[in-house]
Enzyme design. Structure first.
Site, short mmCIF file in Angstrom:
data_model
loop_
_atom_site.label_atom_id
_atom_site.label_comp_id
_atom_site.label_asym_id
_atom_site.label_seq_id
_atom_site.Cartn_x
_atom_site.Cartn_y
_atom_site.Cartn_z
N TRP A 53 -6.57 1.35 -10.89
CA TRP A 53 -5.85 1.71 -9.65
C TRP A 53 -6.52 1.04 -8.45
CZ3 TRP A 53 -1.52 3.59 -7.73
CH2 TRP A 53 -1.51 4.08 -6.43
N TRP A 54 -7.84 1.15 -8.38
CA TRP A 54 -8.57 0.55 -7.27
C TRP A 54 -8.39 -0.97 -7.23
CZ3 TRP A 54 -13.80 3.59 -7.92
CH2 TRP A 54 -13.62 4.90 -7.43
N HIS B 115 1.28 4.10 -3.06
CA HIS B 115 0.99 5.51 -2.80
C HIS B 115 2.22 6.41 -2.81
CE1 HIS B 115 -2.87 3.75 -1.93
NE2 HIS B 115 -3.37 4.96 -2.11
N TYR C 134 0.84 -1.20 0.00
CA TYR C 134 0.00 0.00 0.00
C TYR C 134 0.88 1.25 0.00
CZ TYR C 134 -4.31 2.59 0.71
OH TYR C 134 -5.38 3.43 0.54
N TYR D 210 -5.88 16.27 -0.31
CA TYR D 210 -6.17 14.86 -0.02
C TYR D 210 -4.96 14.20 0.63
CZ TYR D 210 -8.03 10.15 -1.08
OH TYR D 210 -8.51 8.87 -1.01
#
Length: 111
Positions: free
Chosen positions: A81-82, A24, A20, A43
């Site tokens: 991406w998800w 990112h 993760y 964000y």
């Protein structure tokens, strides 16, 4: 126009934390462009260990949140991406119907 502030929470698999973070550290440019095109600003995602919870914060500056979120969800690059991120996440059992990330209530803000 005042930005709508949003806080969201989801769990992350302990075995998936490194992946993760890797994802990112280099978010795909097209994903970042879609986030901006959908009126999301400021964000951030935070990780709390050892509970393995992710907390997201963003400000929405548009006029139709649902339409902008639908636009993002329909984007093929964002969907791809998800497909990398979602298997690492574990939605909270207490989330509302239809939520993946559980919305958190803002109880205090100071500029």
């Amino acid at each position: 126009m005042t930005a709508q502030r949003h806080g969201q929470i989801i769990a992350v698999d302990p075995e998936g934390i490194a992946e993760y973070k890797r994802l990112h550290a280099a978010v795909w440019p097209q994903v970042l462009e879609m986030i901006s095109a959908c009126n999301i600003r400021n964000y951030s995602i935070f990780l709390k260990e050892p509970e393995n919870l992710l907390f997201a914060y963003f400000e929405y500056v548009g006029t139709d949140f649902e339409a902008d979120m639908a636009k993002m969800a329909a984007d093929p690059v964002t969907q791809d991406w998800w497909s990398h991120c979602m298997p690492l996440q574990r939605p909270l059992d207490t989330r509302s119907e239809g939520e993946w990330w559980a919305e958190a209530e803002e109880v205090f803000h100071h500029d």
